[in-house]
Write an enzyme that holds these catalytic residues in place. Structure first.
Site, short mmCIF file in Angstrom:
data_model
loop_
_atom_site.label_atom_id
_atom_site.label_comp_id
_atom_site.label_asym_id
_atom_site.label_seq_id
_atom_site.Cartn_x
_atom_site.Cartn_y
_atom_site.Cartn_z
CE LYS A 1 45.34 46.27 39.61
NZ LYS A 1 45.13 44.85 39.83
NE ARG B 1 42.14 44.27 45.72
CZ ARG B 1 42.84 45.39 45.60
NH1 ARG B 1 42.87 46.03 44.45
NH2 ARG B 1 43.51 45.87 46.62
N1 HH2 Z 1 45.44 44.48 42.75
C1 HH2 Z 1 46.06 45.24 43.69
C2 HH2 Z 1 46.20 44.78 45.00
N2 HH2 Z 1 45.72 43.59 45.38
N3 HH2 Z 1 44.56 41.60 44.85
C3 HH2 Z 1 43.94 40.82 43.95
N4 HH2 Z 1 43.44 39.63 44.31
N5 HH2 Z 1 43.78 41.22 42.64
C4 HH2 Z 1 44.26 42.41 42.20
O1 HH2 Z 1 44.12 42.70 40.99
C5 HH2 Z 1 44.94 43.26 43.12
C6 HH2 Z 1 45.07 42.81 44.47
C7 HH2 Z 1 46.58 46.60 43.32
O2 HH2 Z 1 45.64 47.61 43.56
P1 HH2 Z 1 45.64 48.62 44.80
O3 HH2 Z 1 45.39 47.87 46.08
O4 HH2 Z 1 44.71 49.72 44.55
O5 HH2 Z 1 47.09 49.24 44.81
P2 HH2 Z 1 48.35 49.03 45.74
O6 HH2 Z 1 48.79 47.61 45.58
O7 HH2 Z 1 49.35 50.03 45.19
O8 HH2 Z 1 47.95 49.30 47.16
#
Ligand code: HH2
Length: 262
Positions: free
Chosen positions: A209, A243
């Site tokens: 992040k 995660r």
């Molecule tokens: N962070 C992201 C997405 N979903 N869900 C939970 N529970 N906690 C988190 O910190 C979280 C989440 C963001 O990460 P990523 O899926 O890699 O990115 P994007 O939302 O751009 O697909």
């Protein structure tokens, strides 16, 4: 330190902030999910819509087209979580084999979501986010960020229980990077232990992040060290689920941390 479970990220999107477009094809996403299981992921979190600040909204049809074949292809290989705030997408994913609904809006995004989760008896991840992904980074302010996140999670847990969700099936997440400045993210990680008082399993998603980049100027592809440092600290503070995108490296970091700490 009780070793946390690893939730591997499977993003079936063209625009996720760190791996957008890498696994948009269902077969590539399934192969990636299987690799993450080999690497030590007990849970796979499949998502078809990016939540990064300013991301385009995706229709339910498009999101479903992305995630359904991937959930079906991974069914039986790991515990499956669907990262969505749409009830129709969650429902189809549950039919295809998901047993966790990871809703970054904490059941505020779709009026049908809470009753669906209650009826299906799935585990629900309630995450803290002020506003929505399009607005959340507009000058976020808190009195005491940990106290406010805690109060929000208590309020959302109550709403979920009132909607019929078994409290034992609720997991909580402080939402690292969602409507927070660098200082807010650091305080939540440093003081994660205070959220243990809520009595529910804690999920933490620090992986790759932007707060890491704000510490040392690293680009999104250069944040593995920062991901590991922040996730190990979260584990020591009591995180139950991490995660992450880089499961093999995280699993090794946890094995060594556990060996050192005993
Ligand atoms: N962070 C992201 C997405 N979903 N869900 C939970 N529970 N906690 C988190 O910190 C979280 C989440 C963001 O990460 P990523 O899926 O890699 O990115 P994007 O939302 O751009 O697909």
């Amino acid at each position: 330190m009780a070793p946390p479970q690893l939730m591997g990220v499977v993003n079936v999107t063209p625009d996720s902030f760190s791996d957008g477009g890498e696994y948009l094809d269902a077969d590539a996403a399934i192969r990636h999910g299987l690799e993450l299981v080999e690497d030590g992921a007990e849970i796979l979190d499949v998502g078809g819509e990016s939540t990064r600040p300013g991301a385009e909204e995706v229709s339910a049809e498009e999101e479903l087209k992305r995630v359904r074949p991937v959930v079906a292809g991974l069914a039986g290989k790991a515990t499956l979580s669907i990262d969505t705030s749409k009830a129709t997408v969650a429902e189809a994913a549950i039919e295809a084999g998901a047993s966790i609904v990871n809703d970054v809006t904490a059941l505020r995004g779709d009026p049908e979501m809470a009753s669906l989760c209650a009826e299906r008896g799935v585990t629900v991840v309630l995450m803290h986010m002020p506003g929505n992904p399009r607005t959340m980074q507009d000058d976020p302010r808190y009195g005491d960020v940990v106290d406010e996140v805690k109060a929000f999670l208590v309020e959302r847990t109550t709403a979920a229980v009132v909607a019929g969700i078994d409290e034992q099936r609720i997991w909580l997440d402080p939402g690292i990077g969602f409507g927070k400045t660098l200082e807010h993210n650091l305080a939540l990680l440093r003081r994660l232990g205070e959220l243990r008082e809520l009595g529910r399993p804690l999920v933490v998603g620090a992986s790759r992040k932007s707060f890491i980049g704000k510490v040392d100027g690293s680009a999104v592809g250069e944040r593995l060290g920062g991901t590991i440092a922040s996730s190990v600290i979260a584990a020591v503070e009591g995180a139950d689920v991490l995660r992450v995108h880089d499961v093999a490296e995280m699993a090794q970091a946890l094995r060594v941390s556990a060996a050192v700490l005993g």
